[in-house]
Design a protein around this motif. Structure first.
Motif, short mmCIF file in Angstrom:
data_model
loop_
_atom_site.label_atom_id
_atom_site.label_comp_id
_atom_site.label_asym_id
_atom_site.label_seq_id
_atom_site.Cartn_x
_atom_site.Cartn_y
_atom_site.Cartn_z
N ARG A 43 -2.53 7.05 13.26
CA ARG A 43 -1.90 8.06 12.40
C ARG A 43 -2.03 7.66 10.93
N HIS A 44 -1.81 6.37 10.64
CA HIS A 44 -1.93 5.91 9.26
C HIS A 44 -3.36 6.08 8.73
N ALA A 45 -4.34 6.00 9.63
CA ALA A 45 -5.74 6.08 9.20
C ALA A 45 -6.13 7.46 8.70
N GLY A 46 -5.34 8.49 9.02
CA GLY A 46 -5.59 9.81 8.47
C GLY A 46 -6.20 10.78 9.46
N PRO A 47 -6.48 12.03 8.99
CA PRO A 47 -6.98 13.09 9.87
C PRO A 47 -8.29 12.71 10.55
N GLN A 57 0.82 -1.22 0.00
CA GLN A 57 0.00 0.00 0.00
C GLN A 57 0.85 1.27 0.00
N TRP A 58 2.13 1.17 0.38
CA TRP A 58 3.00 2.35 0.40
C TRP A 58 4.00 2.36 -0.75
N GLY A 78 -7.14 -1.73 4.06
CA GLY A 78 -7.76 -0.50 4.51
C GLY A 78 -6.83 0.65 4.80
N VAL A 79 -5.51 0.42 4.90
CA VAL A 79 -4.58 1.51 5.18
C VAL A 79 -4.55 2.44 3.96
#
Length: 603
Positions: free
Chosen positions: A522-526, A406-407, A437-438
């Protein structure tokens, strides 16, 4: 006869320094030394020496300066009237100087020899000799002039690069105590040079000063942002990530030099079916039918551990294994994953074999994975990388492993898609893992690639595997009630189950789970951390709108954060909202109590 420009302009005969004369004499000599062996037209000399405004008597003065210089540079036994060093040509003058006689040429030659040296100690001696030729700024008296500025700047840049090469070599030799003080001075004297910051941070890390190393990288980031308005380059970003992860590649390699491939465990608890799928794909690849597999599971499902098992299986079958670890800090580093895959293999090959491997249709790939030059990308680069993989697989069956797809950077994603559609008749298997889901850098491109791969799901560990895991951790058969309790708390998530069992066995709180959960949020976003805190606090009353209000998030942002957390398997898709693993809720609550910044609720 020797000539010096790495400092003041000088002439030497043996060990005797000769007096050149007036500043104008020295300027004529310096201008001729800029282009040794080439005729400099008289008009050009006049224009340069008098900065575009030569006086009426300039030509006569130039001839006088040349005459005086000849008394210095011509050999004492030279026949009068027949100069052999400073020669008059129909259009101008030429200074015939052998390369070995000019200190700047010797400096550059020594640097080339240092780059080619295989032994670090030899390279260090050559660089030290090269830097020892410097007595001050190049063309020191004339560096401000238009005619000398370009060459002075070029030589100064080479000197800075040589200084960094020397300090890098000191680190490679384990001489950190000597290198770090010099790197401190260099990095702050040349703050725009990212290599200086990188080497300083690496030296500090290898000196067991991890905190100081991270502080230096933070200082570099602030300087680049405040002064230049840019972010650190990929090398600095990668180093910061490697320091945080304490990766072994940062460590100084042990003294030579027998390299042994690490032994990888084949057994993966509860993953027999997944290993069987990999084994079947390898058997097909051995027979010439290549393929691709995607191990897909929520964060903590044991994807990395499974890839190590696949690697061990490939070793047993005689595959060559090439692997890469994608990382969010490198997701914009184009073809970064492709470089990770191919560079170690290419480094291990003899130069002649490597040259043959990178020739012909593969040549465009050499810029990407060997020369580290910018690539224009496009179909030509994709096909060249594909051909490189094919050539390697033709030598011996090849397994390409990629963790955290995913990255992966966009260039490597496109290449993997190009490769996966063309390996039906190639002894090559691509096996990758993805954290379900990441959020990805390019989600659409990632989904297009994943649709090509054969999907292998990783669910929670079954009871038998959980019991076996507890037996390994504690050296004794566990109580059935203990295993059941741990499975309920973790949902069988491999990472959570392992850490929860360890913590319960020691009678301690699991700070490792708390750190892991903070990272996933943190990976899940704002907004994800605030939403998770609100769900944890409201518990049975965690209806969506109540959660969004408590988190201080507008409905649209709360919905986006919820979608990410559900996709990652952290929250369930139901009402009221609940954590899929009770230990994750507990970790969020513990983080709030401890004031962990990642869990701070929005006002």
């Amino acid at each position: 006869m020797g000539f010096g420009v790495l400092g003041t302009v000088e002439v030497w005969r043996g060990n005797e320094r000769l007096e050149v004369g007036t500043p104008r004499n020295r300027a004529v000599l310096a201008r001729l030394l800029l282009s040794p062996g080439r005729v400099i037209p008289v008009d050009q000399l006049l224009d340069d020496l008098w900065e575009g405004a030569p006086p009426p008597q300039a030509l006569s003065s130039l001839r006088t300066f040349v005459c005086r210089l000849r008394r210095v540079v011509e050999p004492p036994a030279q026949e009068p009237g027949r100069p052999s060093v400073l020669i008059t040509e129909p259009r101008g003058y030429v200074l015939r100087v052998e390369e070995a006689a000019l200190d700047s040429a010797r400096f550059e030659r020594l640097l080339q020899q240092a780059r080619a040296a295989a032994e670090p100690r030899t390279a260090l001696d050559l660089v030290d000799e090269a830097l020892g030729l410097w007595r001050g700024p190049a063309y020191a008296e004339f560096a401000h002039t238009l005619w000398a500025r370009g060459e002075a700047t070029r030589l100064q840049e080479l000197q800075l690069g040589a200084t960094e090469r020397r300090l890098d070599t000191l680190l490679a030799l384990g001489r950190h105590a000597e290198a770090v003080p010099a790197l401190e001075a260099h990095a702050r004297a040349q703050p725009t040079r990212e290599e200086g910051w990188r080497l300083l941070a690496l030296g500090l890390y290898r000196s067991s000063r991890q905190g100081d190393a991270l502080a230096v990288l933070a200082e570099a980031r602030r300087y680049l942002a405040d002064e230049l308005g840019v972010d650190p380059g990929p090398e600095l970003r990668k180093l910061e990530a490697d320091i945080l992860a304490q990766t072994s590649e940062l460590d100084l390699p042990p003294e030579p030099v027998t390299i042994r491939k690490p032994v990888t465990r084949l057994r993966c608890l509860g993953r027999d079916d997944q290993l069987a799928a990999a084994g079947a794909a390898m058997a097909a690849a051995e027979s010439g039918t290549g393929g691709s597999l995607l191990f897909d599971g929520v964060p903590g499902a044991g994807r990395t551990q499974l890839l190590r098992g696949v690697e061990a299986l490939a070793d047993m079958r005689g595959f060559q294994v090439a692997q890469a670890q994608a990382h969010p800090l490198e997701s914009e580093y184009d073809y970064g994953v492709a470089r990770q895959i191919f560079e170690p293999i290419l480094y291990a090959l003899p130069a002649q074999e490597r040259q043959r491997l990178l020739s012909g249709t593969v040549e465009p790939a050499a810029d990407i994975v060997w020369h580290n030059r910018p690539s224009s990308g496009g179909p030509g680069a994709l096909h060249a990388l594909y051909r490189l993989a094919v050539r390697l697989a033709e030598r011996v069956p090849l397994l390409i492993l990629i963790d955290d797809l995913q990255w992966c950077d966009p260039g490597s994603l496109r290449w993997l898609a190009y490769l996966a559609r063309r390996i039906e008749r190639v002894p090559l298997l691509v096996a990758a893992s993805r954290a379900t889901g990441v959020p990805a850098g390019d989600g659409q491109l990632l989904e297009s690639l994943c649709s090509i791969f054969g999907l292998v799901r990783l669910d929670g560990l079954p009871r038998e595997a959980a019991a076996a895991l507890a037996g390994e951790l504690f050296g004794a058969e566990p109580e059935p009630a203990f295993v059941s309790s741990c499975l309920r708390a973790t949902g069988g998530n491999t990472f959570l189950l392992t850490e929860h069992m360890r913590a319960r066995g020691a009678g301690e709180r699991s700070t490792s789970i708390e750190r892991w959960v903070a990272g996933q949020l943190r990976h899940a976003g704002p907004g994800a951390a605030a939403l998770a805190e609100a769900v944890a606090a409201l518990d049975d009353d965690a209806e969506f709108h109540a959660v969004a209000d408590l988190a201080g998030l507008p409905d649209s942002q709360a919905a986006a954060a919820l979608s990410a957390l559900v996709g990652m398997g952290i929250l369930g898709d139901g009402s009221p909202l609940r954590f899929t693993q009770p230990v994750v809720r507990q970790a969020v609550l513990e983080g709030v109590r401890a004031g962990v910044p990642q869990f701070a609720l929005s006002p």
